[in-house]
Design a protein around this motif. Structure first.
Motif, PDB file in Angstrom:
ATOM      1  N   LYS A  25       0.880  -1.279   0.006  1.00  0.00           N
ATOM      2  CA  LYS A  25       0.166   0.007   0.061  1.00  0.00           C
ATOM      3  C   LYS A  25       0.721   1.259  -0.166  1.00  0.00           C
ATOM      4  N   ASP A  26       1.868   1.161   0.942  1.00  0.00           N
ATOM      5  CA  ASP A  26       2.696   2.466   0.930  1.00  0.00           C
ATOM      6  C   ASP A  26       3.986   2.551  -0.004  1.00  0.00           C
ATOM      7  N   GLU A  27       4.101   1.384  -0.942  1.00  0.00           N
ATOM      8  CA  GLU A  27       5.507   1.222  -1.676  1.00  0.00           C
ATOM      9  C   GLU A  27       4.937   1.639  -3.068  1.00  0.00           C
ATOM     10  N   TRP A  28       3.765   1.799  -3.692  1.00  0.00           N
ATOM     11  CA  TRP A  28       3.896   1.593  -4.847  1.00  0.00           C
ATOM     12  C   TRP A  28       4.595   2.970  -5.390  1.00  0.00           C
ATOM     13  N   GLU A  29       4.142   4.265  -4.812  1.00  0.00           N
ATOM     14  CA  GLU A  29       4.763   5.509  -5.142  1.00  0.00           C
ATOM     15  C   GLU A  29       6.242   5.375  -5.133  1.00  0.00           C
ATOM     16  N   ASN A  30       6.984   4.696  -4.247  1.00  0.00           N
ATOM     17  CA  ASN A  30       8.420   4.279  -4.365  1.00  0.00           C
ATOM     18  C   ASN A  30       8.891   3.506  -5.583  1.00  0.00           C
ATOM     19  N   VAL A  31       7.977   2.421  -5.845  1.00  0.00           N
ATOM     20  CA  VAL A  31       8.304   1.799  -6.988  1.00  0.00           C
ATOM     21  C   VAL A  31       8.484   2.863  -8.362  1.00  0.00           C
ATOM     22  N   ALA A  32       7.541   3.859  -8.491  1.00  0.00           N
ATOM     23  CA  ALA A  32       7.620   4.642  -9.404  1.00  0.00           C
ATOM     24  C   ALA A  32       8.704   5.613  -9.501  1.00  0.00           C
ATOM     25  N   LYS A  33       9.063   6.114  -8.240  1.00  0.00           N
ATOM     26  CA  LYS A  33      10.403   6.671  -8.167  1.00  0.00           C
ATOM     27  C   LYS A  33      11.664   5.920  -8.659  1.00  0.00           C
ATOM     28  N   VAL A  34      11.729   4.783  -8.318  1.00  0.00           N
ATOM     29  CA  VAL A  34      12.694   3.990  -8.638  1.00  0.00           C
ATOM     30  C   VAL A  34      12.890   3.854 -10.374  1.00  0.00           C
ATOM     31  N   MET A  35      11.487   3.819 -11.083  1.00  0.00           N
ATOM     32  CA  MET A  35      11.508   3.877 -12.391  1.00  0.00           C
ATOM     33  C   MET A  35      11.773   5.082 -13.009  1.00  0.00           C
ATOM     34  N   VAL A  36      11.572   6.187 -12.486  1.00  0.00           N
ATOM     35  CA  VAL A  36      11.984   7.532 -13.085  1.00  0.00           C
ATOM     36  C   VAL A  36      13.472   7.588 -12.933  1.00  0.00           C
ATOM     37  N   LEU A  37      13.870   7.322 -11.836  1.00  0.00           N
ATOM     38  CA  LEU A  37      15.417   7.463 -11.499  1.00  0.00           C
ATOM     39  C   LEU A  37      16.129   6.705 -12.278  1.00  0.00           C
ATOM     40  N   GLY A  38      15.774   5.435 -12.408  1.00  0.00           N
ATOM     41  CA  GLY A  38      16.562   4.487 -13.365  1.00  0.00           C
ATOM     42  C   GLY A  38      16.689   4.896 -14.621  1.00  0.00           C
ATOM     43  N   TYR A  39      15.453   5.407 -15.340  1.00  0.00           N
ATOM     44  CA  TYR A  39      15.423   5.931 -16.677  1.00  0.00           C
ATOM     45  C   TYR A  39      16.342   7.128 -17.042  1.00  0.00           C
ATOM     46  N   ASN A  40      16.005   8.110 -15.886  1.00  0.00           N
ATOM     47  CA  ASN A  40      16.670   9.418 -16.103  1.00  0.00           C
ATOM     48  C   ASN A  40      18.167   9.567 -15.922  1.00  0.00           C
ATOM     49  N   THR A  41      18.675   8.569 -15.248  1.00  0.00           N
ATOM     50  CA  THR A  41      20.123   8.475 -14.839  1.00  0.00           C
ATOM     51  C   THR A  41      20.770   7.370 -15.774  1.00  0.00           C
ATOM     52  N   VAL A  42      20.176   6.063 -15.956  1.00  0.00           N
ATOM     53  CA  VAL A  42      20.965   5.250 -16.594  1.00  0.00           C
ATOM     54  C   VAL A  42      20.132   4.803 -18.060  1.00  0.00           C
ATOM     55  N   GLN A  43      19.028   5.177 -18.211  1.00  0.00           N
ATOM     56  CA  GLN A  43      18.108   4.947 -19.243  1.00  0.00           C
ATOM     57  C   GLN A  43      17.561   3.264 -19.262  1.00  0.00           C
ATOM     58  N   TYR A  44      17.414   2.815 -18.023  1.00  0.00           N
ATOM     59  CA  TYR A  44      16.688   1.695 -17.618  1.00  0.00           C
ATOM     60  C   TYR A  44      15.344   2.007 -17.303  1.00  0.00           C
ATOM     61  N   PHE A  45      14.606   1.060 -17.926  1.00  0.00           N
ATOM     62  CA  PHE A  45      13.095   1.098 -17.924  1.00  0.00           C
ATOM     63  C   PHE A  45      12.525  -0.364 -18.413  1.00  0.00           C
ATOM     64  N   PRO A  46      11.358  -0.541 -17.040  1.00  0.00           N
ATOM     65  CA  PRO A  46      10.925  -1.919 -17.250  1.00  0.00           C
ATOM     66  C   PRO A  46       9.861  -1.907 -18.670  1.00  0.00           C
ATOM     67  N   ILE A  47      10.432  -2.252 -19.699  1.00  0.00           N
ATOM     68  CA  ILE A  47       9.824  -2.404 -20.904  1.00  0.00           C
ATOM     69  C   ILE A  47       8.561  -3.758 -20.834  1.00  0.00           C
ATOM     70  N   VAL A  48       8.885  -4.624 -19.852  1.00  0.00           N
ATOM     71  CA  VAL A  48       7.812  -5.756 -19.939  1.00  0.00           C
ATOM     72  C   VAL A  48       6.505  -5.386 -19.353  1.00  0.00           C
ATOM     73  N   LEU A  49       6.464  -4.002 -18.862  1.00  0.00           N
ATOM     74  CA  LEU A  49       5.098  -3.698 -18.312  1.00  0.00           C
ATOM     75  C   LEU A  49       4.421  -3.600 -19.687  1.00  0.00           C
ATOM     76  N   ALA A  50       3.003  -3.775 -19.487  1.00  0.00           N
ATOM     77  CA  ALA A  50       1.990  -3.511 -20.758  1.00  0.00           C
ATOM     78  C   ALA A  50       1.897  -2.003 -21.137  1.00  0.00           C
ATOM     79  N   LYS A  51       2.161  -1.767 -22.326  1.00  0.00           N
ATOM     80  CA  LYS A  51       2.112  -0.395 -22.649  1.00  0.00           C
ATOM     81  C   LYS A  51       0.818   0.258 -22.354  1.00  0.00           C
ATOM     82  N   PRO A  52      -0.373  -0.325 -22.673  1.00  0.00           N
ATOM     83  CA  PRO A  52      -1.644   0.264 -22.264  1.00  0.00           C
ATOM     84  C   PRO A  52      -1.625   1.005 -20.915  1.00  0.00           C
ATOM     85  N   PHE A  53      -1.080   0.088 -20.231  1.00  0.00           N
ATOM     86  CA  PHE A  53      -1.116   0.436 -18.590  1.00  0.00           C
ATOM     87  C   PHE A  53      -0.516   1.863 -18.301  1.00  0.00           C
TER      88      PHE A  53
END
Length: 611
Positions: free
Chosen positions: A364-392
């Motif tokens: 419940k309290d972790e979903w926002e942190n997961v999104a922050k990891v996603m943003v930090l990973g792509y903005n710094t080393v261009q890593y992004f979880p492309i396995v997630l469904a694009k419509p979502f």
């Protein structure tokens, strides 16, 4: 008909009684005489009918009478308030042990945001202080859950009408005020001019104070941050320290001195524009191998790292408590992100080829942190979880969702058997409509409507929308404000996912090497052949072995051929920070190379044991 005759047809006694009562009721209805009820029952029903008629005639409709009455409305509303600390443009939520936490409050609906701000000051800064410091050291504002500043004249009731939430959550944002003093020394050039064109260290022996040049061309002396013999130059976002000895030495000169020819043959010329360099701020984190998902989420939760950090340096700890030998120059962080998202996909998603996040009671309290990891990973080393469904992801970013993409993603989420069944239904609905597998598919996806050949496509689209968008809508609500900070390429998500998706041709295309001899050319052909025969899973492992990331984030992989000490110790090695692959140069056949690479990749042991 007698009971004996009826016994031959209906052997059970209770069934015979039920049949006789049914026949009596039918005969009475045909004759117009419904006297099948007892007199007591008839009397009771007549009394109830009389009471109802009396109420309809003499009673007043209370709901109609009180319509539009505002006296019953509440004048107060409950709300929650937390504490934010603004650091470098990012907002860090302060925990209760540091003077923050969530407070449950009540106020009049007519209370303005300015009044709530004052109550928040008294609440989080009792007696004008808390663990963060004195209240006079901060600039205080009231913000909503989207981190936007609230207008001081808006009321609590207006915010509830605007937000349409059950419980309004507000935050007291505190930003530390810059109290840097200024003195008379302005620029580096003026400092050098005061010393003269060739001022020696002997003449400057008495000048032992620090000179700090700030963004507004002011200076600070006697700074506690530096030693006595140094000069600190500051630009926006930078803090660079240039050490300079002040010992008496006639050979050390400051500024532009007149020197003899040949004295600086082995010395780089001094350029004032090169002295002040923009150094990115580095955030160091210590993560445990195997617990990176929990540790990285905790780092965001505790405010140790934010999405605005430009550079993150990782120190990895093994399960036995020892620290890995590898030094992070980007490779260990990419490897940490690979493990993080591998754990996330395994624990928090569902789906076959593509994945959709699923809600969990402990997240419940972790979903926002997961999104922050996603943003930090792509903005710094261009890593992004492309396995997630694009419509979502499109829904999270507020983008339009195409029906074709939605249906295609749904086929990649369901199992291979269900995918084949859906494709058959789209081609020929009558061939699957009576099959048991089709009925089980509809039950598994909670389909409530009757499906025909005319509406099968629309219903399947609705099912896809439910599975990909509606079910994880709470997660999308947590992610949306954070994902707005993603620095997407011009082509958007399509370009991002296409560029990161690894294929054998792309991987071979980024291989680089020096001039090769005949034997090394043959081994290079073996390596390319191995990459071509890799499955998608093994190809991702090969990329992670070479670059730290299981996606195509590196621009090149430099292949270097080395001479092994012996055939027993022969093994490929890699340096993920520089994306270097060291291949032994004594392979005599393709099976030898393929066997050793397969043994390494399929072992799933990722330890940085080379500095």
């Amino acid at each position: 008909m007698s009971d004996e005759q009826l016994l031959r047809i209906v052997p059970r006694f209770g069934d015979r009684i039920a049949i006789r009562q049914y026949c009596k009721r039918e005969v009475a209805a045909l004759e117009g005489n419904s006297t099948t009820l007892s007199k007591a029952t008839e009397n009771l029903m007549s009394k109830l009918q009389e009471k109802r008629a009396f109420k309809r005639k003499h009673g007043d409709n209370r709901s109609e009478k009180l319509s539009g009455n505002s006296n019953a409305q509440k004048t107060e509303r409950s709300y929650q308030m937390g504490l934010f600390e603004e650091i470098r443009g990012s907002f860090i939520q302060i925990k209760e042990k540091r003077g923050g936490g969530t407070r449950h409050l009540k106020a009049l609906k007519s209370a303005t945001m300015a009044e709530l701000l004052e109550s928040g000051k008294e609440l989080f800064f009792p007696n004008g202080k808390n663990k963060l410091g004195d209240i006079t050291e901060f600039e205080l504002k009231l913000r909503d859950f989207t981190e936007e500043e609230l207008h001081p004249q808006t009321t609590l009731g207006e915010q509830y009408e605007l937000r349409k939430v059950k419980m309004l959550r507000l935050y007291l944002s505190c930003k530390r005020i810059d109290t840097t003093p200024s003195t008379s020394k302005n620029t580096v050039d003026e400092f050098a001019a005061e010393q003269g064109p060739s001022t020696s260290a002997e003449a400057c022996e008495c000048e032992e104070e620090l000179v700090v040049i700030t963004e507004n061309n002011s200076s600070i002396t006697d700074s506690p941050l530096l030693s006595d013999n140094s000069v600190m130059l500051i630009e926006p976002g930078t803090m660079n320290v240039i050490q300079s000895s002040i010992l008496v030495d006639e050979e050390i000169q400051f500024g532009y001195a007149v020197l003899e020819d040949g004295m600086l043959d082995d010395t780089l010329p001094m350029d004032p524009t090169e002295i002040v360099q923009d150094k990115l701020q580095t955030t160091k984190l210590r993560l445990r191998r195997g617990n990176i998902f929990q540790d990285l989420n905790a780092a965001f939760k505790d405010g140790l790292v934010s999405v605005n950090d430009c550079l993150v340096e990782i120190e990895m700890v093994l399960p036995n408590g020892s620290t890995e030998k590898g030094e992070d120059n980007g490779g260990i962080f990419r490897d940490a992100l690979s493990e993080y998202w591998g754990t996330f996909i395994m624990k928090c998603t569902s789906g076959n080829t593509l994945k959709v996040p699923m809600t969990r009671h402990d997240m419940k309290d972790e979903w926002e942190n997961v999104a922050k990891v996603m943003v930090l990973g792509y903005n710094t080393v261009q890593y992004f979880p492309i396995v997630l469904a694009k419509p979502f992801l499109c829904y999270c970013l507020g983008l339009n969702i195409e029906e074709d993409e939605l249906f295609t993603a749904f086929l990649e989420i369901v199992s291979p058997e269900e995918k084949q069944l859906v494709e058959e239904a789209m081609r020929d609905f009558t061939s699957v409509s009576e099959r048991e597998e089709w009925v089980e598919f509809l039950e598994a996806h909670d389909v409530k409507l009757f499906i025909t050949e005319n509406n099968v496509k629309q219903i399947l689209l609705d099912v896809a929308h439910k599975e990909i968008v509606q079910d994880p809508a709470y997660i999308a609500e947590c992610w949306s404000p954070v994902l707005k900070k993603l620095k997407l390429p011009p082509g958007g998500l399509n370009e991002l996912m296409m560029s990161l998706t690894p294929t054998a041709r792309k991987v071979i295309g980024i291989l680089q090497h020096e001039t090769l001899n005949n034997r090394e050319c043959q081994i290079m052909d073996y390596l390319k052949r191995f990459i071509k025969h890799c499955s998608d899973v093994r190809l991702r492992k090969f990329l992670r072995f070479c670059t730290g990331a299981d996606l195509l984030v590196a621009r090149f992989i430099h292949v270097r051929f080395v001479q092994p000490q012996s055939s027993f110790t022969r093994s490929p090695q890699s340096h993920t920070c520089g994306c270097v692959l060291e291949v032994p140069n004594n392979y005599t056949s393709y099976p030898e190379l393929a066997e050793e690479f397969i043994n390494i990749l399929d072992a799933n042991i990722w330890v940085m044991d080379i500095v």
